[in-house]
Design an enzyme around this catalytic site. Structure first.
Site, PDB file in Angstrom:
ATOM      1  N   GLU A 198      -6.887  -7.828 -12.205  1.00 21.59           N
ATOM      2  CA  GLU A 198      -7.058  -7.990 -10.750  1.00 21.59           C
ATOM      3  C   GLU A 198      -8.547  -8.081 -10.396  1.00 21.59           C
ATOM      4  O   GLU A 198      -8.935  -7.896  -9.242  1.00 21.59           O
ATOM      5  CB  GLU A 198      -6.327  -6.862 -10.007  1.00 21.59           C
ATOM      6  CG  GLU A 198      -4.803  -6.987 -10.191  1.00 21.59           C
ATOM      7  CD  GLU A 198      -3.998  -5.938  -9.427  1.00 21.59           C
ATOM      8  OE1 GLU A 198      -4.585  -5.180  -8.635  1.00 21.59           O
ATOM      9  OE2 GLU A 198      -2.766  -5.890  -9.633  1.00 21.59           O
ATOM     10  N   TYR A 209       0.838  -1.204   0.000  1.00 24.99           N
ATOM     11  CA  TYR A 209       0.000   0.000   0.000  1.00 24.99           C
ATOM     12  C   TYR A 209       0.870   1.250   0.000  1.00 24.99           C
ATOM     13  O   TYR A 209       0.616   2.216  -0.703  1.00 24.99           O
ATOM     14  CB  TYR A 209      -0.906   0.032   1.243  1.00 24.99           C
ATOM     15  CG  TYR A 209      -2.030  -0.984   1.237  1.00 24.99           C
ATOM     16  CD1 TYR A 209      -3.179  -0.768   0.476  1.00 24.99           C
ATOM     17  CD2 TYR A 209      -1.947  -2.147   1.991  1.00 24.99           C
ATOM     18  CE1 TYR A 209      -4.220  -1.709   0.487  1.00 24.99           C
ATOM     19  CE2 TYR A 209      -2.966  -3.077   2.004  1.00 24.99           C
ATOM     20  CZ  TYR A 209      -4.111  -2.861   1.251  1.00 24.99           C
ATOM     21  OH  TYR A 209      -5.128  -3.757   1.259  1.00 24.99           O
ATOM     22  N   GLU A 230     -13.701  -1.729   2.392  1.00 21.28           N
ATOM     23  CA  GLU A 230     -12.393  -2.377   2.321  1.00 21.28           C
ATOM     24  C   GLU A 230     -12.526  -3.812   2.816  1.00 21.28           C
ATOM     25  O   GLU A 230     -13.024  -4.056   3.910  1.00 21.28           O
ATOM     26  CB  GLU A 230     -11.398  -1.589   3.201  1.00 21.28           C
ATOM     27  CG  GLU A 230     -10.047  -2.230   3.371  1.00 21.28           C
ATOM     28  CD  GLU A 230      -9.343  -2.503   2.050  1.00 21.28           C
ATOM     29  OE1 GLU A 230      -9.111  -1.547   1.292  1.00 21.28           O
ATOM     30  OE2 GLU A 230      -9.039  -3.697   1.761  1.00 21.28           O
ATOM     31  N   PHE A 239       2.313   2.061  -3.377  1.00 23.89           N
ATOM     32  CA  PHE A 239       1.303   2.594  -4.293  1.00 23.89           C
ATOM     33  C   PHE A 239       0.963   4.036  -3.952  1.00 23.89           C
ATOM     34  O   PHE A 239       0.752   4.864  -4.820  1.00 23.89           O
ATOM     35  CB  PHE A 239       0.034   1.742  -4.245  1.00 23.89           C
ATOM     36  CG  PHE A 239       0.193   0.436  -4.958  1.00 23.89           C
ATOM     37  CD1 PHE A 239       1.057   0.314  -6.042  1.00 23.89           C
ATOM     38  CD2 PHE A 239      -0.520  -0.687  -4.562  1.00 23.89           C
ATOM     39  CE1 PHE A 239       1.212  -0.893  -6.714  1.00 23.89           C
ATOM     40  CE2 PHE A 239      -0.373  -1.891  -5.218  1.00 23.89           C
ATOM     41  CZ  PHE A 239       0.487  -1.996  -6.293  1.00 23.89           C
ATOM     42  N   LYS A 283      -1.462   9.258  -9.957  1.00 24.17           N
ATOM     43  CA  LYS A 283      -2.783   8.699 -10.197  1.00 24.17           C
ATOM     44  C   LYS A 283      -3.832   9.313  -9.294  1.00 24.17           C
ATOM     45  O   LYS A 283      -5.006   9.368  -9.644  1.00 24.17           O
ATOM     46  CB  LYS A 283      -2.762   7.181 -10.091  1.00 24.17           C
ATOM     47  CG  LYS A 283      -2.389   6.620  -8.767  1.00 24.17           C
ATOM     48  CD  LYS A 283      -2.406   5.083  -8.831  1.00 24.17           C
ATOM     49  CE  LYS A 283      -1.976   4.510  -7.502  1.00 24.17           C
ATOM     50  NZ  LYS A 283      -2.048   3.056  -7.473  1.00 24.17           N
ATOM     51  N   TYR A 284      -3.415   9.791  -8.104  1.00 23.69           N
ATOM     52  CA  TYR A 284      -4.398  10.413  -7.220  1.00 23.69           C
ATOM     53  C   TYR A 284      -4.754  11.807  -7.719  1.00 23.69           C
ATOM     54  O   TYR A 284      -5.917  12.207  -7.711  1.00 23.69           O
ATOM     55  CB  TYR A 284      -3.882  10.449  -5.777  1.00 23.69           C
ATOM     56  CG  TYR A 284      -3.610   9.049  -5.263  1.00 23.69           C
ATOM     57  CD1 TYR A 284      -4.675   8.212  -4.952  1.00 23.69           C
ATOM     58  CD2 TYR A 284      -2.317   8.555  -5.167  1.00 23.69           C
ATOM     59  CE1 TYR A 284      -4.444   6.909  -4.528  1.00 23.69           C
ATOM     60  CE2 TYR A 284      -2.085   7.273  -4.746  1.00 23.69           C
ATOM     61  CZ  TYR A 284      -3.137   6.448  -4.422  1.00 23.69           C
ATOM     62  OH  TYR A 284      -2.911   5.168  -4.028  1.00 23.69           O
ATOM     63  N   GLU A 295     -10.141   1.706  -7.225  1.00 21.19           N
ATOM     64  CA  GLU A 295      -8.818   1.542  -7.820  1.00 21.19           C
ATOM     65  C   GLU A 295      -8.480   0.063  -7.729  1.00 21.19           C
ATOM     66  O   GLU A 295      -7.909  -0.405  -6.755  1.00 21.19           O
ATOM     67  CB  GLU A 295      -7.792   2.406  -7.084  1.00 21.19           C
ATOM     68  CG  GLU A 295      -6.574   2.729  -7.945  1.00 21.19           C
ATOM     69  CD  GLU A 295      -5.677   1.535  -8.200  1.00 21.19           C
ATOM     70  OE1 GLU A 295      -6.128   0.584  -8.881  1.00 21.19           O
ATOM     71  OE2 GLU A 295      -4.540   1.554  -7.744  1.00 21.19           O
TER      72      GLU A 295
END
Lengths: 613, 613
Positions: free
Chosen positions: A423, A343, A370, A346, A352-353, A414
Site C-alpha cells: 500500500e 475504517y 491525514e 479496521f 494491532k492497537y 499504519e
C-alpha cells in the site's frame, strides 16, 4: 440426518453418505439408507452387466437396464439423496477398441440418465491406467454440455519412492501409477481445470505421509469414501479410526468434504446389529432382503462422534466464513479515499492497537496527518469527543508534501498492506521522514514481505473465470482456506525507516523453494504473500503463518496467481523472481518462475495491476 | 555488396556483416568495412569502459561516451549499415547489486541511443549464467515500448552428456549451462516469444551433433557470427571451413540468416593482405590506423564463394517462396464451392494426374459426378472441347445422394486434403460406394495421415498474434520452412475404400514420439501433418517427407498448433492423442499432449475448428 449440529458450520460436510451396490428397487434402498441415518446414497444407476455392443448384437431393446424409473422418486428426492455411480467396468483407454467404444457409449448414456433424474453429481470410476487421455476427452466433452458435477474417484495412495532410485520409477507413462495425485492432475489438466470436475477420494487402511496427503486440501475434493476395512476395532468391539485417519477426517470436515461409508460389515458387534439382520427369504433376490437396522450404522456412528467432538468455530472464524477463498482487490488507500465503513472495520481489530501502545508518562504533542479530507472531519469530531484539543493538531494534507512547523521525535504510521509495502508505505514514509529529527524513530521501524507456493484450484478457477490476461497478473487479498501450502515461506522485500541511503524503493529478489521429497509431485497455482513488521525493538506484528499475531483480522494474505498452473515434479526446487518496480505515477510488482519450468514475466511494466502513487 | 546473385533469392542472407571493436570514428570504420566488401558492421555504440555509477560518483557529465554523433551519418546509413552491439560487460543477474543496477541503466541507455540512431537491430550479449531472470525482465520491458529488433547472442554449443549420467548434469539451475539452447529457451519464454526477439548464434570451431544443431532452424535466428578461429587453412594458405561448417552455413543461407565475420586475422596469406596493411603512424590512436584493404577480406571471400556455389532455386520453389511459413485455412471443398482459380492451380500439378493415369485399352463409360454447379459448366465445355460426349456423362449432384442408373467397376476420386481425410473423403466415398459393384475398386484404395512434432517459432507467433483461443485450436495448411522436425513421422488414421465394415469414420490414436538423445532438450510448438495415399496396388502418392511424390505441389503440409509451447527435456518421449470425431453437420479433430507434460484437450467438441459436411 446431519452428523451433528456444530455452531457456525453450514457446510456440506455435515452430511454423510453410503456407497451401495446396484439395486433395482431404489425407493427401498433409499428408505433403508436414510432410516439408518445416512443422508444420501452413492448408487449405480445401471445394471453392471449391461454392455451396449452385446445388446446391439442381439438386436434387442434399447432401453437401459436402470435401477429405477425416474417416477419412483420425485426430482427433489433424486437430487438430494442420490449421487450416481457410473459403472466401474468402463475403460475408455483400453487397447481393445470394442471395450473402448462400449465404455464411451455407457458413460454418455449413464450421465444422460443421471441428468434426466436431476442428480447433482455422479462419481466416475478411477482411471485404470496412467494414460487416461480418451477417458478425459470424453468427460471433458460431457462437461461442456452439462451442469452435472462429476467427481473422479481417486484412491488416496502414493507409493513412497526410496531415495536414490532412478527417475524411471516415477515414469507416468511406463504403466503403473505410483502416485494417484499424478493421475488426477493429468486428468484435470486435460479438462482445463473445469469447475464442475471434482475428486472423490477413496480412503484406504494405510495413508501416505502427511506432506503428500496435504496436497489434496488445495484440490476440489468433494467426497471422501471411507472403506470399512480402514476402521480398527476398539476394546468394546466397535469400529474406530487410527489417530492419523481421525486427523484426516477432521481436515475433511473443515474443508466441506462429505464422508461416504463404503464396504461390508467387518465388525461383528455382539448383541447389536448382528442380531437384528433379517435373513433373506427369497433366494432369487437376495439383494433385496435388507435388514431392518442398517448394518453399517456403527461406522456412521463413529464418524458422527468425530464430527460432534469438533470444537465450535471461533466467533471471528464464523464472521470470516463468507470470505474464505473469496478474491478481493487490494485497497489503494493512497490513490483512493477509503470509506468510513473500512475504517470502522479496521478499528474493531484491537490487537494491532494494543501491540502499538506505549506508556511513557511523557507529555505528548501529536500532529495527526491525514490525506483523506473526509476522514479529517471524523478526526476533528474524535478529538473534540475525547478532549484532546491541547495535545493533538489535525493536519489535512498528504504527508509527502506537508511542510511541518517542527521536527518530530517519533513518526507513527499504519500504512501496511497484506504484503507489507504494497500500500506504498515506503513511498509515504520516505516523503514524511523530512520532518523526523535526525535521531528520530519510525514506528514501524521495518517490515518484510514473505511468499510461499500454494496449490489453490478454487482460486485459480475464479481468476480464470474472467477470461482475460489482466486477472492472471493481478494480486488479490484473500482469506486462504482450500489451499495446500507446499513449502515454508521465504522473505522477499524488507524496508526500514527512516531510510537515508537513497537506494530507492525498487527491489528484486530471487527465491528458491524446496518442496519436501515426501510431498511427491505437486501443482502450483500461485504464491501466498504475507508480512511481518517490527514496530520498535522486539515488538512485532504480522500475518506470516509461523509468527503471526493472534486474533488479528485486519489483514488477509495476498495471492499472486500464475497464468498457467506450474507442474512441479517430485523433489523439485521452485525458482521464483519477484520485482517491485516504480514509475512516475505508480508502483507495481512483476513476477515469474524459472524452475522447474519457465513462465512468462507476469505484469510486465505494470500493464495489468499497479498501485497508484 | 551482396555475396552474390542467386536467382530467386531475395532474402537477407545475401548480406554479410563484420563485428568490430569500439571505435570513436564511425564513418571511418564504416568506410573501411563497406569498401572491404562487407554490407554492415556490428559495432559497439558506447565506450566499453563506461559505468553509470562511476560517472555519477564523479558528479560528471551525463553525456554517454558514444562512438559517434548521430549527425556523422544520415539515418538511412545508420539503419542499413549498422547493427548496434550492446556492451558485453553488462550482467543483470550479478549477485553484486551495483553491477546489476549499472547494467540495467547501461542497457536501457544504449538501446535508447540505438533507437535515436534509427538502427534496426541490436545484439545483446549472451547471458552469463543459467539464471537470466532479471536480464530477461529488463529486455522484455524494452521490447514492450520499442520497434527495435533485439538479437540475443548465444554460442552454438552443447556439451554432450555421456549416457547413464544422472539428471543432475542437466540441471539448469545448478550453475553452468550445458546446452546454450536451454538458455535461449528460458529467455524467450520469459519474454513470451516476443516477435522482435531473435538470436545471433556464435559459430565456434567445433560444432555440436547435427540433431542438436537442427533445433535452431525452428528458432528466429537472425545472424550467425562466424569466428575467424573456426576457419581451417587450405593448401594455398587461405581460410576455408570444414564440411560440417559448410553445410551449416548453407543451411543459414537457405533460412535467411545473415553471416557476420568476427575475430582477428589468423591466416597470414603471403603476397596478399599482409603486404598491404598500412602500419599505424600515430601511436596515440593506433585503433584509428586502419589498413587500406580490409584484413578480414579472405574470410568474406570464402563465405561469398559458398554462397555463389549454391544451386539456383528451382522454379517451383521460387513460385512458393511467398508461401513459406504462411498460415492458410484448409479448404472446405464439401461445404463451400471452390473458385475456378483454385481448380486451375490444382490442374497445373501434372504429377498427380500422371501418377493416376491408366491405359487399359478398354472402352470406358465415365460418369463425372460434380457437386459444384459452377464447375459443372466448365466440365460441359471441356467434354465438348475434347469430343468426349460418347464416353462421359456429367452428373450435377452430390455423390452422397446421387441415384446412379448402374453400378460402377471403378470409383476414381480426388478428395484428399493435406492430412488425408481432412477434406472428408471418407464421408464422401462412404456415400458414393452404394453405386460401386461388390467387386468394384476405389482409386485411391486407402490413405493414411502422418504427424511429427516440430519447433516452429514463426508459426507459433503468427497464431498467437490473433490473441484468441480459436486460432490455437485450428489446423493450418502451410509450406513449412523455418521449422525443426524433432522426430520421424508416425502414422495416424487410415481409411480404406470401399469400406463395408460399418465401423464408422471416428478415430482415436495415441502416438509416442521418441526424441533422439543427442538432440538435447527442445520445444514443440505443434505438429506437422501429411498424408500418403495408395491409389491402386503399389502406386502411391503423397507428401509424407520420407516417401513424398517428387515435384508435386497441390498439397502443403498441415500444422496443428499447441496452445502453449511444450518443453521437452532431453531424452523425453512425447505422447500425443489425436481424435477424428463427427457430428450431424461437421467433422473435426481434437488433440492433446500427455507427456512429458499435460496440455488441455484442444478443440473440444470442434468448438474452434471443424469441416462442414
Amino acid at each position: 440426518m446431519p452428523l451433528g449440529q456444530r455452531p457456525g458450520d453450514k457446510s456440506e460436510s455435515r452430511y454423510c453418505g453410503i456407497e451401495t451396490e446396484f439395486h433395482d428397487d431404489m425407493p427401498q434402498l433409499l428408505t433403508y439408507s436414510l432410516s439408518g441415518g445416512f443422508d444420501f446414497v452413492v448408487a449405480p444407476l445401471v445394471d453392471p452387466s449391461y454392455r451396449p455392443s452385446i445388446r446391439n448384437n442381439n438386436g434387442g431393446a434399447t432401453i437401459l437396464p436402470v435401477s429405477a424409473s425416474d417416477l419412483v422418486l420425485n426430482p427433489s428426492q433424486w437430487s438430494s439423496h442420490v449421487v450416481g455411480k457410473i459403472s466401474s467396468w468402463i475403460d475408455l483407454d483400453s487397447d481393445n477398441e470394442e471395450v473402448r467404444l462400449d465404455s464411451e457409449i455407457t458413460l454418455k448414456q449413464e450421465i444422460a440418465w443421471a441428468s434426466h433424474l436431476s442428480l447433482q453429481a455422479c462419481i466416475l470410476p478411477a482411471p485404470r491406467r496412467g494414460s487416461c487421455g480418451n477417458y478425459a476427452r470424453c468427460v471433458n466433452q460431457i462437461l461442456q454440455g452439462n451442469n452435472m458435477q462429476l467427481w473422479l474417484r481417486v484412491p488416496l495412495e502414493k507409493s513412497e519412492i526410496v531415495d536414490g532410485s532412478t527417475d524411471a520409477d516415477c515414469d507416468l507413462t511406463g504403466g503403473r501409477m505410483l502416485d494417484s495425485w499424478e493421475c488426477w492432475n493429468t486428468f484435470r489438466l486435460l479438462c482445463e481445470h473445469h469447475s464442475q470436475l471434482g475428486v472423490a477420494l477413496d480412503i484406504l487402511s494405510s495413508l501416505p505421509c502427511n506432506n503428500s496427503v496435504w496436497r489434496w486440501f488445495g484440490e476440489p475434493v468433494r467426497a471422501a469414501i471411507v472403506h470399512t476395512n480402514s476402521f480398527l476395532t476398539n476394546a468394546r468391539g466397535y469400529p474406530c479410526l487410527s489417530k492419523r485417519h481421525q486427523k484426516l477426517i477432521t481436515g475433511f470436515f473443515n474443508h466441506s468434504v462429505q464422508i461416504v461409508i463404503s464396504g461390508s460389515l467387518l465388525h461383528n458387534i455382539a448383541g447389536d446389529s448382528g442380531d437384528e439382520v433379517l435373513p433373506a427369504i427369497d433366494d432369487d433376490s437376495p439383494i433385496e432382503a435388507l435388514p431392518a437396522r442398517h448394518e453399517l450404522k456403527p461406522y456412521l456412528d463413529y464418524v458422527a462422534y468425530l464430527y460432534q467432538r469438533l470444537d465450535p468455530l471461533p466467533e471471528q472464524e464464523r464472521f470470516e466464513l463468507g470470505y474464505r477463498d473469496f478474491l478481493q482487490s487490494p485497497l489503494q488507500p493512497l490513490m483512493d479515499n477509503l470509506e468510513a465503513q473500512t475504517y470502522e472495520t479496521f478499528e474493531k481489530d484491537v490487537v494491532k492497537y494494543s501491540q502499538a501502545a506505549e506508556e511513557t508518562g511523557r507529555k505528548l504533542k501529536v500532529y495527526a496527518v491525514e490525506k483523506n479530507p473526509n476522514a479529517v472531519i471524523t478526526l476533528h469530531s474524535l478529538v473534540k469527543l475525547e478532549g484532546w484539543e491541547d495535545a493533538v493538531t489535525i493536519i489535512s494534507s498528504d504527508m509527502r508534501c506537508w511542510n511541518a512547523p517542527e521536527k518530530a521525535d517519533i513518526l507513527v504510521s499504519e500504512l501496511l498492506g497484506s504484503f507489507g509495502d504494497n500500500e506504498l508505505s515506503p513511498e509515504c514514509l520516505d516523503g514524511a521522514q523530512r520532518f523526523l529529527k535526525p535521531d528520530g524513530i519510525s514506528i514501524p521501524s521495518s517490515y518484510t514481505s514473505f511468499l510461499q507456493p500454494v496449490t489453490a484450484t478454487k482460486l485459480y478457477n475464479d481468476v480464470k473465470s474472467h477470461k482475460d490476461l489482466a486477472h492472471f497478473e493481478t494480486a488479490y487479498v484473500v482469506k486462504l482456506h482450500r489451499v495446500a501450502r507446499l513449502a515454508p515461506t521465504l522473505p522477499v522485500f524488507t524496508f526500514a525507516h527512516p531510510e537515508y541511503s537513497n537506494k530507492g524503493n525498487e527491489r528484486y529478489k530471487k527465491l528458491r523453494f524446496e518442496i519436501p521429497l515426501d510431498t511427491g509431485s505437486a501443482v502450483v497455482h500461485g504464491f501466498a504473500g504475507y508480512f511481518d513488521a517490527t514496530l520498535y525493538s522486539d515488538v512485532h506484528l504480522g500475518i506470516e503463518p509461523s509468527t503471526l499475531t493472534p486474533n488479528m483480522f485486519s489483514w488477509f494474505p495476498i495471492f499472486f496467481p500464475l497464468r498457467e498452473p506450474l507442474y512441479v515434479p517430485r523433489g523439485s526446487t521452485i525458482e521464483v523472481h519477484f520485482w517491485r518496480r516504480s514509475g512516475a505515477t505508480k508502483v507495481w510488482y512483476e513476477w515469474c518462475v524459472t524452475s522447474p519450468s519457465t513462465s512468462p514475466i507476469h505484469n510486465s511494466n505494470g500493464r495489468s495491476y499497479w498501485v497508484g502513487l
